[in-house]
Design an enzyme around this catalytic site. Structure first.
Site, PDB file in Angstrom:
ATOM      1  N   TYR A  28      11.995 -45.431  18.405  1.00  0.00           N
ATOM      2  CA  TYR A  28      11.040 -45.872  17.378  1.00  0.00           C
ATOM      3  C   TYR A  28       9.606 -45.557  17.806  1.00  0.00           C
ATOM      4  CZ  TYR A  28       8.184 -49.015  14.537  1.00  0.00           C
ATOM      5  OH  TYR A  28       7.211 -49.526  13.716  1.00  0.00           O
ATOM      6  N   SER A 110       0.104 -55.923  14.862  1.00  0.00           N
ATOM      7  CA  SER A 110       0.624 -55.308  13.650  1.00  0.00           C
ATOM      8  C   SER A 110       1.164 -56.352  12.677  1.00  0.00           C
ATOM      9  CB  SER A 110       1.750 -54.329  14.006  1.00  0.00           C
ATOM     10  OG  SER A 110       2.433 -53.876  12.841  1.00  0.00           O
ATOM     11  N   GLN A 132      -3.929 -56.076  12.145  1.00  0.00           N
ATOM     12  CA  GLN A 132      -3.711 -54.902  11.307  1.00  0.00           C
ATOM     13  C   GLN A 132      -2.950 -55.298  10.054  1.00  0.00           C
ATOM     14  OE1 GLN A 132      -0.319 -53.489  11.114  1.00  0.00           O
ATOM     15  NE2 GLN A 132      -0.996 -52.100   9.495  1.00  0.00           N
ATOM     16  N   TYR A 134      -0.997 -54.208   6.495  1.00  0.00           N
ATOM     17  CA  TYR A 134      -0.376 -53.302   5.542  1.00  0.00           C
ATOM     18  C   TYR A 134      -0.504 -53.913   4.159  1.00  0.00           C
ATOM     19  CZ  TYR A 134       1.908 -50.478   9.169  1.00  0.00           C
ATOM     20  OH  TYR A 134       2.167 -49.646  10.229  1.00  0.00           O
ATOM     21  N   THR A 160      -4.590 -50.357   7.515  1.00  0.00           N
ATOM     22  CA  THR A 160      -3.928 -49.061   7.639  1.00  0.00           C
ATOM     23  C   THR A 160      -3.855 -48.398   6.271  1.00  0.00           C
ATOM     24  OG1 THR A 160      -2.660 -49.699   9.577  1.00  0.00           O
ATOM     25  CG2 THR A 160      -1.780 -47.901   8.255  1.00  0.00           C
ATOM     26  N   ARG A 169      11.516 -40.410   9.606  1.00  0.00           N
ATOM     27  CA  ARG A 169      11.685 -40.281  11.050  1.00  0.00           C
ATOM     28  C   ARG A 169      13.183 -40.213  11.314  1.00  0.00           C
ATOM     29  NH1 ARG A 169       7.558 -45.362  11.267  1.00  0.00           N
ATOM     30  NH2 ARG A 169       5.910 -44.294  10.091  1.00  0.00           N
ATOM     31  N   LYS A 256      -8.074 -47.475   9.165  1.00  0.00           N
ATOM     32  CA  LYS A 256      -7.293 -46.629  10.068  1.00  0.00           C
ATOM     33  C   LYS A 256      -6.435 -45.651   9.262  1.00  0.00           C
ATOM     34  CE  LYS A 256      -3.808 -47.060  13.764  1.00  0.00           C
ATOM     35  NZ  LYS A 256      -2.660 -46.439  13.068  1.00  0.00           N
ATOM     36  N   HIS A 280      -1.281 -41.489  12.337  1.00  0.00           N
ATOM     37  CA  HIS A 280      -0.192 -42.432  12.592  1.00  0.00           C
ATOM     38  C   HIS A 280       0.710 -41.919  13.714  1.00  0.00           C
ATOM     39  CE1 HIS A 280       1.017 -46.173  10.456  1.00  0.00           C
ATOM     40  NE2 HIS A 280       2.100 -46.052  11.204  1.00  0.00           N
ATOM     41  N   ARG A 283       3.634 -39.665  12.775  1.00  0.00           N
ATOM     42  CA  ARG A 283       4.810 -40.332  12.212  1.00  0.00           C
ATOM     43  C   ARG A 283       4.807 -40.340  10.688  1.00  0.00           C
ATOM     44  NH1 ARG A 283       7.226 -44.082  15.525  1.00  0.00           N
ATOM     45  NH2 ARG A 283       7.081 -45.822  14.077  1.00  0.00           N
TER      46      ARG A 283
END
Length: 382
Positions: A28, A110, A132, A134, A160, A169, A256, A280, A283
């Site tokens: 990961y 996060s 952070q 989302y 973000t 991924r 970011k 990122h 990613r």
């Protein structure tokens, strides 16, 4: 000499983390999207930049100290937000936050952390601690996260911008990434080879997303969480949302995921305090340029209007120095500290920071400087 003293570079920590961390969680961290070309370029392009070595310069009295968001830091580095940090090592976010606090650099938690905002806040003791965010479709939940970050005395919010949807991924899909790992035969066999990780994980109750379970409506167990996460990342995120978040937050705001000069100008116009040149970690959009190759154009476009920082690809103090010389006033490290965490827990994160600082300080001196404020592009060969 202790085992930790024999760790002399970030690569040493990576190799040990790979041995100690279960495959799905190591992959990961140590993976990119699709062909991973951007992931590889982030590191490789740093190596193309060469220093001008100077001699007969007084190298005594060296210092890497500077300021980020007005707060003094031991070096121009913050720990980046890394999801599932608590799966690299039990209680990983708490351990990393402690290491950052003791070393004198900011830690960023996060949204997709294992330890919750409140649990990490209890460890920071007034030290710079960032959260952070989302952006989710459930805006009431987003608002509650912002309010919880305020209550936890976070000194900055990191928004973000480049994860409105997931870049594919391949390794995560093939590994069946889940938190905690599903008890499949393949997973159980792999866990049997990771006694260090298992022993520590058995000592904690923190094994799922602490900021979400019990806080987001309708999320009470892992099955609910998996479905909720797939549905919740909001593809409609736009600059009006940034204005709403800034107003709701009311404090220092960092954007970011900026990789384009026009987006950088919009970031500066938004009233944000800093932007992070970031892809990122390779990613998201595979085939995008490296961050270090993108940095000079963004600094030229907005460097007088907003603080420009950089992440993605930093594996040494030399990388930090190159980014600073090209105009970045700060950097964020993700994989570099995650490797240390997976290898040795809190002590491994501390060791990663020590390695980076020593490399930064020594390389700066060989280029003829003892203070970062005097370092500019002239330390690099054209």
């Amino acid at each position: 000499m202790t085992m930790l003293q024999k760790i002399t570079c970030i690569e040493d920590l990576r190799v040990l983390a790979r041995k100690r961390v279960p495959r799905m969680f190591y992959d990961y961290v140590d993976t990119g999207s699709y062909t991973e070309s951007t992931y590889r370029a982030n590191e490789a392009d740093f190596q193309q930049i060469k220093f001008r070595q100077r001699v007969a310069v007084d190298m005594s009295g060296r210092s890497t100290r500077t300021r980020m968001l007005g707060q003094e830091v031991a070096m121009p580095v913050a720990l980046a937000p890394v999801g599932l940090t608590g799966m690299q090592h039990a209680d990983g976010e708490i351990l990393a936050a402690r290491a950052a606090r003791d070393f004198g650099v900011p830690f960023t938690l996060s949204t997709m952390s294992i330890c919750s905002l409140e649990e990490v806040a209890a460890e920071t003791k007034g030290h710079p601690f960032w959260f952070q965010l989302y952006v989710m479709r459930d805006r009431d939940f987003v608002a509650s996260l912002i309010d919880r970050a305020k209550a936890a005395n976070c000194s900055a919010l990191v928004l973000t911008m480049d994860l409105q949807m997931f870049g594919q991924r391949h390794k995560d899909i093939k590994n069946g990434l889940s938190t905690p790992p599903r008890p499949t035969l393949a997973n159980l066999l792999n866990l049997a080879t990771k006694p260090y990780w298992c022993r520590n994980m058995l000592k904690t109750r923190r094994r799922t997303f602490g900021n979400i379970v019990g806080h987001a409506q309708g999320v009470s167990d892992m099955r609910d969480l998996a479905a909720w996460t797939l549905e919740q990342f909001d593809p409609t995120l736009n600059w009006q949302d940034v204005a709403w978040i800034k107003n709701r937050w009311g404090g220092k705001l960092i954007l970011k995921g900026i990789m384009d000069a026009e987006d950088a100008r919009l970031a500066a116009e938004s009233g944000a305090d800093a932007l992070v040149v970031s892809n990122h970690g390779g990613r998201q959009l595979d085939g995008a340029p490296s961050t270090i190759s993108t940095l000079p154009g963004i600094v030229e476009a907005v460097g007088q209007d907003i603080d420009v920082w950089l992440d993605s690809g930093i594996r040494s103090g030399q990388d930090i120095l190159k980014a600073w010389a090209l105009g970045a006033k700060g950097t964020l490290i993700g994989r570099s500290f995650a490797y240390g965490l997976g290898a040795y827990g809190q002590a491994g994160v501390r060791r990663a920071l020590e390695i980076l600082q020593k490399e930064l300080e020594t390389s700066m001196a060989f280029c003829g400087h003892t203070r970062l404020e005097t370092v500019g592009r002239n330390i690099l060969l054209k």
